[in-house]
Design an enzyme around this catalytic site. Structure first.
Site, PDB file in Angstrom:
ATOM      1  N   GLU A 184      -1.819  -0.269   0.987  1.00  0.00           N
ATOM      2  CA  GLU A 184      -2.221  -1.183   2.044  1.00  0.00           C
ATOM      3  C   GLU A 184      -3.639  -1.700   1.830  1.00  0.00           C
ATOM      4  OE1 GLU A 184      -2.054  -1.436   6.930  1.00  0.00           O
ATOM      5  OE2 GLU A 184      -1.866   0.504   5.937  1.00  0.00           O
ATOM      6  N   SER A 202       3.766  -2.984  13.480  1.00  0.00           N
ATOM      7  CA  SER A 202       3.964  -4.339  12.961  1.00  0.00           C
ATOM      8  C   SER A 202       5.439  -4.683  12.829  1.00  0.00           C
ATOM      9  CB  SER A 202       3.287  -4.468  11.592  1.00  0.00           C
ATOM     10  OG  SER A 202       1.955  -4.043  11.633  1.00  0.00           O
TER      11      SER A 202
END
Length: 385
Positions: A246, A163
């Site tokens: 996360e 990412s």
């Protein structure tokens, strides 16, 4: 049990709402989705405003540079910024919600002093170098090698679905430091500078046409041993801390956004006649209940995380992540029903959101992996043979 807001919490909401009303009209135009340098500058600029106003790091502990806000204040912040249409964390996602909290929980004082303030100030962007092309859902089978050479590790291998790699300054990187150890025990967690010699980045274009992911190639990249978070070969345990953040608290703002989208779907359906379909109305009602329950679970996860040692979320994050991933997919499938033929146009925001939602049952651990975690670690069921 008193479920009302305290006077202090109500004052916090009022001050935040007033600040948002003042600052949001001053923001520059949002860059094109394909302009990642522009998006980086935009996202860092917003983070810098939050920092200067005292709203950065509300979910971080004070000794990590956070504001020491209560869980309720953190949730109020999420509610009010989403209600006002404020920018999301964007390119700051990994640093603020994954790497930063992990370093705060597991890093040394020196590591925290080096890496945490730039994240909160909006000076540096992080990316996540976990997944590999041949590992699939089995993250622990990663093959990227790190060989100790004096005060450095020499790293070779590749990562995928990294990412924001194209605009990142640092990468939270998983490497294999002991290939002879059982696969979960030979892993280390490193902070790798993205401008190090031997790092090359190839952007990956998604189904929605965006390129927020990349494949990263590592050709004998030297990373100081001092950049290792946790002990050598103890990286899998540190990784579980990262994944707890996360799965447990990183998606909380998105739940608020989905609840807002649900209201917009209902209004659109009433305007275009789709509201007359009782099946659609029933589906919208059920989704309303489901996201309401997810928000309550979110509140519980945030409260538990911020009361725990190091602020690490518990195993309930897997329950949330599993339920949220599927609810989000159904939400945007329902959006396609509301839009009708317009759902085939990539000009529609909900169409792009629907394409993006397809990845949620894979990202941050597949639904199959989450079911195994829930079955074995929460329900106490035996492992499959």
């Amino acid at each position: 049990m008193d479920l009302t807001y305290t006077e202090e919490e109500q004052d916090f909401r009022a001050r935040l709402r007033a600040w948002l009303a003042k600052v949001l009209p001053e923001l520059p135009a949002k860059p094109s989705p394909d302009d990642w340098p522009g998006r980086r500058a935009y996202d860092l600029g917003w983070q810098r405003r939050l920092y200067e106003a005292g709203y950065a790091g509300l979910h971080w502990p004070v000794d990590a540079g956070g504001r020491g806000a209560t869980p309720t204040q953190h949730l109020i912040f999420l509610e009010e910024t989403e209600r006002a249409g404020a920018p999301y964390v964007g390119a700051n996602f990994v640093g603020l919600l994954h790497a930063g909290p992990t370093i705060a929980a597991e890093g040394t004082a020196e590591q925290g002093a080096r890496w945490l303030p730039p994240v909160l100030r909006g000076d540096e962007v992080w990316c996540q170098g976990f997944s590999e092309p041949d590992a699939g859902s089995d993250l622990a089978s990663l093959r990227t090698r790190a060989v100790r050479d004096g005060d450095d590790y020499v790293i070779s291998g590749s990562k995928i679905w990294t990412s924001h790699a194209e605009v990142a300054d640092w990468c939270e990187l998983l490497v294999r430091t002991d290939p002879g150890a059982p696969k979960h025990r030979g892993i280390s967690w490193l902070a790798m500078p993205m401008d190090a010699p031997g790092v090359s980045v190839r952007p990956l274009r998604t189904l929605a046409g965006s390129a927020e992911f990349a494949q990263v190639f590592l050709d004998e990249v030297r990373v100081p041993v001092a950049n290792r978070v946790g002990a050598e070969n103890d990286g899998w345990r540190v990784t579980m801390v990262t994944l707890s953040f996360e799965r447990g608290t990183a998606f909380v703002g998105e739940v608020v956004a989905c609840r807002r989208t649900l209201g917009e779907l209902a209004r659109t359906a009433k305007a275009n006649g789709r509201w007359d379909d009782p099946v659609l109305r029933r589906r919208l009602g059920r989704l309303c209940g489901e996201f309401g329950a997810l928000w309550r679970l979110t509140q519980w996860n945030v409260s538990e995380a911020e009361r725990s040692a190091g602020g690490v979320p518990g195993i309930g994050g897997s329950v949330f992540k599993l339920a949220y991933s599927h609810a989000r997919q159904e939400l945007y499938d329902t959006a396609a029903e509301v839009l009708g033929a317009r759902s085939l146009s990539l000009e529609e925001e909900w169409t792009l959101d629907r394409l993006s939602s397809l990845s949620y049952t894979i990202a941050a651990g597949t639904s199959q992996i989450q079911r195994n975690i829930v079955a074995e670690r929460i329900l106490g069921l035996p492992k499959g043979r």
